[in-house]
Design an enzyme around this catalytic site. Structure first.
Site, PDB file in Angstrom:
ATOM      1  N   LYS A   1       4.287   0.448   9.724  1.00 38.66           N
ATOM      2  CA  LYS A   1       4.420   1.758   9.090  1.00 38.66           C
ATOM      3  C   LYS A   1       3.850   2.854   9.990  1.00 38.66           C
ATOM      4  O   LYS A   1       4.384   3.953  10.039  1.00 38.66           O
ATOM      5  CB  LYS A   1       3.676   1.757   7.753  1.00 38.66           C
ATOM      6  CG  LYS A   1       4.551   1.310   6.590  1.00 38.66           C
ATOM      7  CD  LYS A   1       3.788   1.396   5.280  1.00 38.66           C
ATOM      8  CE  LYS A   1       3.319   0.031   4.851  1.00 38.66           C
ATOM      9  NZ  LYS A   1       2.370   0.028   3.768  1.00 38.66           N
TER      10      LYS A   1
ATOM     11  N   ARG B   1       4.996 -13.328   9.531  1.00 31.44           N
ATOM     12  CA  ARG B   1       5.638 -12.050   9.264  1.00 31.44           C
ATOM     13  C   ARG B   1       6.903 -11.932  10.082  1.00 31.44           C
ATOM     14  O   ARG B   1       7.074 -12.607  11.095  1.00 31.44           O
ATOM     15  CB  ARG B   1       4.695 -10.885   9.529  1.00 31.44           C
ATOM     16  CG  ARG B   1       4.276 -10.707  10.975  1.00 31.44           C
ATOM     17  CD  ARG B   1       3.132  -9.707  11.098  1.00 31.44           C
ATOM     18  NE  ARG B   1       3.543  -8.360  10.757  1.00 31.44           N
ATOM     19  CZ  ARG B   1       2.978  -7.635   9.775  1.00 31.44           C
ATOM     20  NH1 ARG B   1       2.016  -8.127   9.055  1.00 31.44           N
ATOM     21  NH2 ARG B   1       3.390  -6.421   9.540  1.00 31.44           N
TER      22      ARG B   1
ATOM     23  N   GLU C   1       0.881  -1.151   0.000  1.00 35.16           N
ATOM     24  CA  GLU C   1       0.000   0.000   0.000  1.00 35.16           C
ATOM     25  C   GLU C   1       0.932   1.217   0.000  1.00 35.16           C
ATOM     26  O   GLU C   1       1.800   1.306   0.871  1.00 35.16           O
ATOM     27  CB  GLU C   1      -0.786  -0.026   1.316  1.00 35.16           C
ATOM     28  CG  GLU C   1      -2.205   0.409   1.208  1.00 35.16           C
ATOM     29  CD  GLU C   1      -2.885   0.298   2.573  1.00 35.16           C
ATOM     30  OE1 GLU C   1      -3.529   1.266   2.957  1.00 35.16           O
ATOM     31  OE2 GLU C   1      -2.747  -0.758   3.228  1.00 35.16           O
TER      32      GLU C   1
HETATM   33  P1  ATP Z   1       2.381  -2.250   7.926  1.00 33.16           P
HETATM   34  O1  ATP Z   1       1.566  -2.884   9.007  1.00 33.16           O
HETATM   35  O2  ATP Z   1       3.785  -1.969   8.335  1.00 33.16           O
HETATM   36  O3  ATP Z   1       1.697  -1.080   7.289  1.00 33.16           O
HETATM   37  P2  ATP Z   1       1.400  -3.802   5.821  1.00 33.16           P
HETATM   38  O4  ATP Z   1       1.345  -5.271   5.806  1.00 33.16           O
HETATM   39  O5  ATP Z   1       0.135  -3.073   6.038  1.00 33.16           O
HETATM   40  O6  ATP Z   1       2.527  -3.369   6.839  1.00 33.16           O
HETATM   41  P3  ATP Z   1       1.642  -3.433   3.039  1.00 33.16           P
HETATM   42  O7  ATP Z   1       2.166  -2.277   2.282  1.00 33.16           O
HETATM   43  O8  ATP Z   1       0.202  -3.711   2.936  1.00 33.16           O
HETATM   44  O9  ATP Z   1       2.070  -3.220   4.539  1.00 33.16           O
HETATM   45  O10 ATP Z   1       2.487  -4.752   2.757  1.00 33.16           O
HETATM   46  C1  ATP Z   1       2.985  -5.162   1.521  1.00 33.16           C
HETATM   47  C2  ATP Z   1       3.429  -6.590   1.645  1.00 33.16           C
HETATM   48  O11 ATP Z   1       4.480  -6.709   2.590  1.00 33.16           O
HETATM   49  C3  ATP Z   1       2.313  -7.488   2.112  1.00 33.16           C
HETATM   50  O12 ATP Z   1       2.252  -8.610   1.250  1.00 33.16           O
HETATM   51  C4  ATP Z   1       2.696  -7.887   3.503  1.00 33.16           C
HETATM   52  O13 ATP Z   1       2.313  -9.193   3.766  1.00 33.16           O
HETATM   53  C5  ATP Z   1       4.216  -7.766   3.487  1.00 33.16           C
HETATM   54  N1  ATP Z   1       4.719  -7.441   4.813  1.00 33.16           N
HETATM   55  C6  ATP Z   1       4.454  -6.346   5.541  1.00 33.16           C
HETATM   56  N2  ATP Z   1       5.042  -6.412   6.746  1.00 33.16           N
HETATM   57  C7  ATP Z   1       5.727  -7.588   6.787  1.00 33.16           C
HETATM   58  C8  ATP Z   1       6.549  -8.255   7.761  1.00 33.16           C
HETATM   59  N3  ATP Z   1       6.795  -7.726   8.952  1.00 33.16           N
HETATM   60  N4  ATP Z   1       7.077  -9.459   7.431  1.00 33.16           N
HETATM   61  C9  ATP Z   1       6.837  -9.991   6.233  1.00 33.16           C
HETATM   62  N5  ATP Z   1       6.085  -9.436   5.283  1.00 33.16           N
HETATM   63  C10 ATP Z   1       5.524  -8.249   5.542  1.00 33.16           C
HETATM   64 MG    MG Z   2      -1.350  -2.157   5.278  1.00 33.89          MG
END
Ligand code: ATP
Ligand code: MG
Length: 600
Positions: free
Chosen positions: A309, A299, A64
């Site tokens: 984030k 994760r 995102e």
């Molecule tokens: P955040 O909670 O930090 O905003 P998010 O999962 O909402 O993280 P996205 O931009 O939606 O962030 O994530 C893009 C991709 O990265 C997704 O496929 C997610 O599964 C992966 N991802 C995000 N955080 C992790 C993590 N800590 N370990 C492994 N993969 C991750």
């Molecule tokens: Mg997200």
């Protein structure tokens, strides 16, 4: 075969894991072998008119664009792009922008940069697989109408509270909405009114019609479209209804011909809906088959940092750090500025592997990956981080006044072909303040009155004492040169010493600013006890020193890495706009220390 700018990623010899097993099984059974690819994302017809899919598998990385990527995303990037690379597939970069929020071009650019910097590309077979999910809104709307027409979705006009109350919980089945039995025609008409802006935000939602008694609460008629009168950065005011993530994501995967949709464990309970939705759309002939499958992995949780984030944004916005790229941040831009290399992050991702169980990875695993990457590559140099002067009182007498004795050291101890560094030994040298003691503690073999020590690559010196200022601080250490002990000359080892110290010549040493970074948090799992993570920030996480480095570093440019003997790995830095500097000379960030300090 996916083309990659990085040819040194090994394609074999990687440890197996459950994802590799799934992919290998699918390749063996030819699960996706007959699928076609229309050259771009699209519905079933679009792909059927295309060619046999040149990609053996398709994965995607779907961020995102609402912030900078962090080390957890790096794991996901290495996983998705790495698997595609290893199995003759393609990995798509997909910006998940189905939420009508302002998309920041800054984040989109930073995400593309991060993926490229890590060594991966989304270009393959002449196609640029860089997509925006919002380009699929038309299809998503069509899919919603199809679900309504086939009796698989209905417009619910209950209040949000009523809907929540009727969903039930783990021990209690849900209760059907009074709107659940409306006819397809009625639902379609009402849904179009939603689309046409006739209802306010929250006035109604579209729900999938599945099973209000399902043991999986996600299957109790989940919401798939909601009303939100908001402008979208890509589609403007065309839509006032937007798809829910759980509805949008499977469709995005299907339109892009993704084969293996890899996500984190919290989506495990969504998998039945993922399959339910794509099964319905496949029945209707709307999407290419067989449809993608979702696989979940744990994760990454890394000790001493936060990987969210939202929390990272707070650290930036509240000024706890200098920005998203502060070298203490676990963001990819921060790690990069800290001196981490793409190779070290890929190595880290490979070492931690993928599993189905949540766990915390020790920060030291990341540091070790960096050392293992840099040890064979980084040139060596001497640096004195916390300097005090050593004056050789018999220098003029033995060597001649003003004489500077040329010394050399290998650029890399295991690669003689890389040549030698040159520097000079003279009457005045910089040594570490901690290398002198009036009275040596047990096991201290460095400078104290009467002790002989080798100055690495130079001579043996016998300490004669130190001069202190009025407040008692050492301002100068004194010693006498022992003749005929120069490293590399015959008989140099005739005098046995127990200690060897590093040094920099006062005549040719370069003054430098050295930034020693420590962990950003005082505790291993910040905020894990449901407390405020910001209360656990380490206020001592940056120490700025005025140091001296040997002259070979004069040719260093921004981002060059070096191992300061005894002190660890450092990276040459350009100035950061927020930072103040203590000297006009170069700046070095410490990336990480050496595993074992050789100081005795
Ligand atoms: P955040 O909670 O930090 O905003 P998010 O999962 O909402 O993280 P996205 O931009 O939606 O962030 O994530 C893009 C991709 O990265 C997704 O496929 C997610 O599964 C992966 N991802 C995000 N955080 C992790 C993590 N800590 N370990 C492994 N993969 C991750
Ligand atoms: Mg997200």
């Amino acid at each position: 075969m996916a083309s990659s700018p990085d040819k040194d990623v090994p394609t074999s010899g990687k440890p197996s894991n459950f994802l590799r097993q799934v992919i290998e099984r699918d390749l063996e059974q030819g699960t996706y072998a007959d699928r076609k690819w229309g050259g771009s994302p699209g519905d079933r017809q679009h792909h059927e008119d295309g060619v046999p899919d040149p990609a053996k598998i398709r994965t995607r990385f779907p961020p995102e664009p609402n912030g900078y990527l962090h080390i957890g995303h790096a794991k996901s990037i290495c996983l998705n792009f790495g698997l595609a690379q290893d199995y003759g597939g393609v990995c798509h970069l997909r910006f998940d922008d189905t939420n009508p929020e302002r998309e920041e071009q800054e984040y989109v650019d930073a995400i593309r940069d991060a993926v490229h910097w890590l060594g991966y590309t989304w270009e393959a077979n002449g196609t640029n697989h860089d997509y925006h999910a919002s380009n699929y809104f038309d299809f998503m709307y069509r899919a919603a109408e199809y679900l309504i027409e086939s009796g698989n979705a209905y417009v619910d006009e209950q209040s949000a509270e009523a809907m929540r109350a009727s969903r039930g919980d783990f021990g209690r089945p849900g209760v059907d909405s009074p709107y659940r039995s409306r006819s397809a025609e009625e639902n379609l008409a009402r849904f179009r009114e939603m689309r046409d802006g006739k209802l306010p935000d929250g006035g109604a939602v579209l729900r999938a019609k599945i099973d209000m008694a399902s043991p999986n609460i996600n299957m109790r008629d989940p919401t798939i479209y909601r009303i939100k009168h908001a402008e979208h950065h890509n589609t403007g005011n065309k839509w006032c209804i937007y798809p829910m993530y759980t509805f949008a994501h499977p469709i995005e995967d299907a339109l892009e011909n993704i084969t293996h949709s890899i996500c984190t464990l919290e989506f495990e309970d969504q998998r039945p809906f993922y399959d339910w939705l794509l099964d319905r759309l496949a029945e209707g002939g709307l999407i290419e088959t067989p449809h993608p499958r979702q696989y979940e992995f744990a994760r990454l949780n890394l000790t001493y940092v936060v990987t969210s984030k939202r929390k990272l944004r707070q650290l930036v916005d509240e000024g706890h750090v200098d920005g998203w790229d502060d070298p203490r941040m676990p963001t990819i831009v921060g790690l990069r500025r800290r001196g981490y290399t793409p190779e070290s992050l890929r190595l880290f991702a490979e070492r931690i592997g993928v599993s189905k169980a949540d766990s915390w990875i020790e920060y030291s695993v990341l540091e070790q990956a960096l050392r293992d990457d840099l040890d064979p590559k980084a040139p060596r140099a001497m640096a004195v981080l916390d300097p005090v002067k050593l004056v050789i009182t018999n220098w003029d007498e033995l060597m001649g006044e003003g004489y500077l004795d040329p010394c050399t050291a290998p650029v890399h101890p295991h690669a003689p072909e890389r040549g030698k560094r040159e520097f000079t030994f003279g009457k005045e040298l910089w040594i570490e303040r901690t290398d002198y003691e009036d009275t040596p503690p047990k096991g201290f073999f460095r400078l104290f009155p009467g002790n002989k020590v080798r100055l690495k690559y130079g001579h043996v010196v016998e300490c004669t004492g130190a001069i202190r200022n009025s407040s008692g601080a050492v301002t100068e250490v004194r010693g006498r040169l022992i003749a005929d002990t120069k490293s590399g000359t015959p008989g140099a080892d005739a005098i046995k010493v127990k200690g060897t110290i590093s040094w920099v010549g006062a005549a040719d040493g370069i003054q430098a600013e050295v930034r020693l970074y420590d962990r950003l948090f005082r505790v291993a799992q910040p905020g894990a006890r449901d407390n405020e993570f910001r209360e656990e920030i380490n206020s001592q996480s940056l120490k700025v020193l005025t140091s001296y480095v040997e002259p070979s570093l004069a040719s260093f440019r921004w981002d060059d890495k070096v191992q300061f003997e005894r002190h660890g790995y450092f990276v040459a830095q350009r100035m950061h706009p927020h930072a103040s500097r203590t000297t006009d000379g170069p700046v070095f960030n410490r990336i990480t220390g050496l595993k074992d300090s050789w100081a005795k």
